[in-house]
Design a protein around this motif. Sequence first.
Motif, PDB file in Angstrom:
ATOM      1  N   LYS A  32       5.495   2.619 -38.131  1.00 39.27           N
ATOM      2  CA  LYS A  32       6.927   2.890 -38.074  1.00 39.27           C
ATOM      3  C   LYS A  32       7.719   2.037 -39.061  1.00 39.27           C
ATOM      4  O   LYS A  32       8.657   2.493 -39.693  1.00 39.27           O
ATOM      5  N   ARG A  33       7.333   0.769 -39.185  1.00 38.63           N
ATOM      6  CA  ARG A  33       8.101  -0.172 -40.002  1.00 38.63           C
ATOM      7  C   ARG A  33       7.257  -1.412 -40.255  1.00 38.63           C
ATOM      8  O   ARG A  33       6.180  -1.568 -39.680  1.00 38.63           O
ATOM      9  N   ALA A  34       7.768  -2.270 -41.133  1.00 39.01           N
ATOM     10  CA  ALA A  34       7.080  -3.531 -41.423  1.00 39.01           C
ATOM     11  C   ALA A  34       8.109  -4.610 -41.688  1.00 39.01           C
ATOM     12  O   ALA A  34       9.237  -4.331 -42.095  1.00 39.01           O
ATOM     13  N   LEU A  35       7.737  -5.852 -41.425  1.00 35.95           N
ATOM     14  CA  LEU A  35       8.582  -6.981 -41.817  1.00 35.95           C
ATOM     15  C   LEU A  35       7.728  -7.978 -42.589  1.00 35.95           C
ATOM     16  O   LEU A  35       6.498  -7.966 -42.518  1.00 35.95           O
ATOM     17  N   THR A  52     -10.542  -1.147 -38.185  1.00 38.68           N
ATOM     18  CA  THR A  52     -11.579  -1.447 -39.169  1.00 38.68           C
ATOM     19  C   THR A  52     -10.906  -2.039 -40.398  1.00 38.68           C
ATOM     20  O   THR A  52      -9.703  -1.917 -40.585  1.00 38.68           O
ATOM     21  N   TRP A  53     -11.711  -2.671 -41.239  1.00 39.39           N
ATOM     22  CA  TRP A  53     -11.173  -3.442 -42.354  1.00 39.39           C
ATOM     23  C   TRP A  53     -10.646  -2.564 -43.499  1.00 39.39           C
ATOM     24  O   TRP A  53      -9.446  -2.401 -43.675  1.00 39.39           O
ATOM     25  N   GLN A  54     -11.526  -1.968 -44.266  1.00 38.31           N
ATOM     26  CA  GLN A  54     -11.129  -1.269 -45.490  1.00 38.31           C
ATOM     27  C   GLN A  54     -11.315   0.243 -45.420  1.00 38.31           C
ATOM     28  O   GLN A  54     -11.232   0.916 -46.445  1.00 38.31           O
ATOM     29  N   SER A  55     -11.528   0.768 -44.244  1.00 35.59           N
ATOM     30  CA  SER A  55     -11.768   2.205 -44.098  1.00 35.59           C
ATOM     31  C   SER A  55     -10.503   2.979 -43.742  1.00 35.59           C
ATOM     32  O   SER A  55     -10.571   4.203 -43.545  1.00 35.59           O
ATOM     33  N   SER A  56      -9.371   2.265 -43.657  1.00 34.27           N
ATOM     34  CA  SER A  56      -8.084   2.900 -43.320  1.00 34.27           C
ATOM     35  C   SER A  56      -8.164   3.695 -42.020  1.00 34.27           C
ATOM     36  O   SER A  56      -7.539   4.740 -41.880  1.00 34.27           O
ATOM     37  N   LYS A  57      -8.948   3.190 -41.070  1.00 33.99           N
ATOM     38  CA  LYS A  57      -9.161   3.929 -39.828  1.00 33.99           C
ATOM     39  C   LYS A  57      -9.296   2.974 -38.647  1.00 33.99           C
ATOM     40  O   LYS A  57      -9.840   1.884 -38.768  1.00 33.99           O
ATOM     41  N   GLY A  58      -8.760   3.424 -37.499  1.00 37.86           N
ATOM     42  CA  GLY A  58      -8.934   2.705 -36.250  1.00 37.86           C
ATOM     43  C   GLY A  58      -9.552   3.607 -35.205  1.00 37.86           C
ATOM     44  O   GLY A  58      -9.526   4.841 -35.332  1.00 37.86           O
ATOM     45  N   PHE A  59     -10.118   2.984 -34.140  1.00 36.37           N
ATOM     46  CA  PHE A  59     -10.789   3.747 -33.088  1.00 36.37           C
ATOM     47  C   PHE A  59     -10.196   3.409 -31.725  1.00 36.37           C
ATOM     48  O   PHE A  59      -9.673   2.301 -31.510  1.00 36.37           O
ATOM     49  N   ILE A  60     -10.317   4.343 -30.794  1.00 33.95           N
ATOM     50  CA  ILE A  60      -9.804   4.174 -29.440  1.00 33.95           C
ATOM     51  C   ILE A  60     -10.968   4.322 -28.458  1.00 33.95           C
ATOM     52  O   ILE A  60     -11.664   5.348 -28.456  1.00 33.95           O
ATOM     53  N   TYR A  61     -11.174   3.270 -27.635  1.00 33.07           N
ATOM     54  CA  TYR A  61     -12.270   3.254 -26.669  1.00 33.07           C
ATOM     55  C   TYR A  61     -11.722   3.175 -25.248  1.00 33.07           C
ATOM     56  O   TYR A  61     -10.646   2.613 -25.005  1.00 33.07           O
ATOM     57  N   ASN A  62     -12.471   3.703 -24.310  1.00 36.17           N
ATOM     58  CA  ASN A  62     -12.133   3.581 -22.900  1.00 36.17           C
ATOM     59  C   ASN A  62     -12.445   2.150 -22.446  1.00 36.17           C
ATOM     60  O   ASN A  62     -13.544   1.642 -22.691  1.00 36.17           O
ATOM     61  N   LEU A  63     -11.507   1.509 -21.790  1.00 36.59           N
ATOM     62  CA  LEU A  63     -11.669   0.112 -21.374  1.00 36.59           C
ATOM     63  C   LEU A  63     -12.829  -0.061 -20.395  1.00 36.59           C
ATOM     64  O   LEU A  63     -13.560  -1.059 -20.464  1.00 36.59           O
ATOM     65  N   HIS A  69       1.293 -10.835 -46.214  1.00 36.03           N
ATOM     66  CA  HIS A  69       2.339 -11.499 -45.435  1.00 36.03           C
ATOM     67  C   HIS A  69       3.158 -10.484 -44.630  1.00 36.03           C
ATOM     68  O   HIS A  69       4.166 -10.846 -44.026  1.00 36.03           O
ATOM     69  N   LYS A  70       2.700  -9.225 -44.608  1.00 36.52           N
ATOM     70  CA  LYS A  70       3.430  -8.196 -43.864  1.00 36.52           C
ATOM     71  C   LYS A  70       2.879  -8.025 -42.454  1.00 36.52           C
ATOM     72  O   LYS A  70       1.679  -8.138 -42.221  1.00 36.52           O
ATOM     73  N   ILE A  71       3.789  -7.728 -41.532  1.00 36.37           N
ATOM     74  CA  ILE A  71       3.437  -7.365 -40.170  1.00 36.37           C
ATOM     75  C   ILE A  71       3.924  -5.937 -39.941  1.00 36.37           C
ATOM     76  O   ILE A  71       5.094  -5.623 -40.186  1.00 36.37           O
ATOM     77  N   TRP A  72       3.025  -5.089 -39.457  1.00 34.66           N
ATOM     78  CA  TRP A  72       3.338  -3.668 -39.266  1.00 34.66           C
ATOM     79  C   TRP A  72       3.518  -3.356 -37.782  1.00 34.66           C
ATOM     80  O   TRP A  72       2.798  -3.883 -36.938  1.00 34.66           O
ATOM     81  N   PHE A 110      -7.756   7.140 -35.466  1.00 36.53           N
ATOM     82  CA  PHE A 110      -6.488   7.337 -36.181  1.00 36.53           C
ATOM     83  C   PHE A 110      -6.609   6.711 -37.556  1.00 36.53           C
ATOM     84  O   PHE A 110      -7.494   5.894 -37.814  1.00 36.53           O
ATOM     85  N   GLU A 111      -5.697   7.103 -38.450  1.00 35.00           N
ATOM     86  CA  GLU A 111      -5.698   6.581 -39.809  1.00 35.00           C
ATOM     87  C   GLU A 111      -4.452   5.744 -40.058  1.00 35.00           C
ATOM     88  O   GLU A 111      -3.416   5.954 -39.436  1.00 35.00           O
ATOM     89  N   TYR A 112      -4.576   4.771 -40.969  1.00 34.80           N
ATOM     90  CA  TYR A 112      -3.427   3.977 -41.382  1.00 34.80           C
ATOM     91  C   TYR A 112      -2.585   4.802 -42.363  1.00 34.80           C
ATOM     92  O   TYR A 112      -3.082   5.715 -43.015  1.00 34.80           O
ATOM     93  N   ASN A 113      -1.319   4.441 -42.500  1.00 37.60           N
ATOM     94  CA  ASN A 113      -0.440   5.132 -43.426  1.00 37.60           C
ATOM     95  C   ASN A 113      -0.246   4.309 -44.697  1.00 37.60           C
ATOM     96  O   ASN A 113      -0.986   4.445 -45.655  1.00 37.60           O
ATOM     97  N   GLU A 114       0.745   3.429 -44.700  1.00 35.78           N
ATOM     98  CA  GLU A 114       1.047   2.639 -45.895  1.00 35.78           C
ATOM     99  C   GLU A 114       0.175   1.388 -46.013  1.00 35.78           C
ATOM    100  O   GLU A 114      -0.179   0.982 -47.117  1.00 35.78           O
ATOM    101  N   SER A 115      -0.137   0.762 -44.902  1.00 32.64           N
ATOM    102  CA  SER A 115      -0.987  -0.428 -44.974  1.00 32.64           C
ATOM    103  C   SER A 115      -2.398  -0.008 -45.367  1.00 32.64           C
ATOM    104  O   SER A 115      -2.907   1.008 -44.906  1.00 32.64           O
TER     105      SER A 115
END
Length: 344
Positions: free
Chosen positions: A243-246, A185-196, A230-233, A205-210
């Motif tokens: 885990k990390r970003a560049l 999701t965009w600005q909710s600092s949260k992602g979802f997991i669905y069955n394919l 310009h960051k990739i996580w 799950f929640e985002y950490n630093e991003s």
Amino acid sequence: MKKFTVISFCFMLLFYNCDTAYRFKLQVDHKVKLNEKISIAILEENKKQIDSVQFFINGKKQESNKNRLTINTVDFGLGKHQVSALVFYPGKSKKINNSFEVFADIKPIIYGYEIINTFPHDKKAYTQGLEYKNGFLYESTGRRGQSSLRKVAIKTGKIVQQVNLESSYFGEGITIVDNKIIWLTWQSSKGFIYNLDTFKLEGEFEYNESKEGWGLTKNETELIKSDGTHKIWFLDKNTQKEKRALQTYTHDRALSQLNELELINGKLYANYYQKPVIAIINPTNGVVEGLINLKGLENEIKKTQNIVANDEVLNGIAYDSKNERLFVTGKNWGKLFEIKLIKK
């Protein structure tokens, strides 16, 4: 006369104190290229005695040779880096700060394209994520109250399966891991997991630093996420923890507003938000190795529909690795394009 003497003495004392004050300068090249060696030095402008210096880059102490430090930029990577020097001099210490910025050491290759096939695409699909699997496209759409996850037949554009996201969320990019669809999701600092197979919600799950979720793809062991900068996580594929970003750079600038992502033959393809451009990025160091100019596709869409400038933009990259087919589309575009890249 006495008054003059006191005033004169005060001026002499002030001059003496100023003349004997320590003035430090942390000398560093501010703009450098990846793989270059650079020298960092602490200088005392009055050539006064310095007892010792400790250098730090991004808060980590570095081994140095007295008042000078030599580094290879490849050890720190692209982007802006903070440099500090803790200077010890008779009876005192002082911290001096500076920075340097590392740019790519190559210019990106410019690509054009050839249209191989054109397929119908839902004009109501505000495309955020796109992925190919087993003959179908899986697509996520955005906007609050309109965000959906879809399974789409390529040739017809027909929606085979769909689930809508709760209206408080703005859906963003997706990727498929084993039998799961990971959806940001965009600005909710949260992602979802669905069955394919069933499209049933199985976790979140929640985002950490991003702070935001934009694009999402994967390699063999990690999720790869963009956040509009310009960051990739890089996230753990099983726990979704960052885990990390560049940092992503060309030879002369940071490439920000990276959006939808796809990993193709070991290279990261990223939509450049609000530009008809896809960047080809080396995922090991963030170097932008190529830029794909897709302005012509935007013009092609305008032949059959009106699109809202800076909103209904190019977005969506999917790759059929078995048949080497590259698909791209845009937000609310009525067409999906299969294209072949051509080096300029």
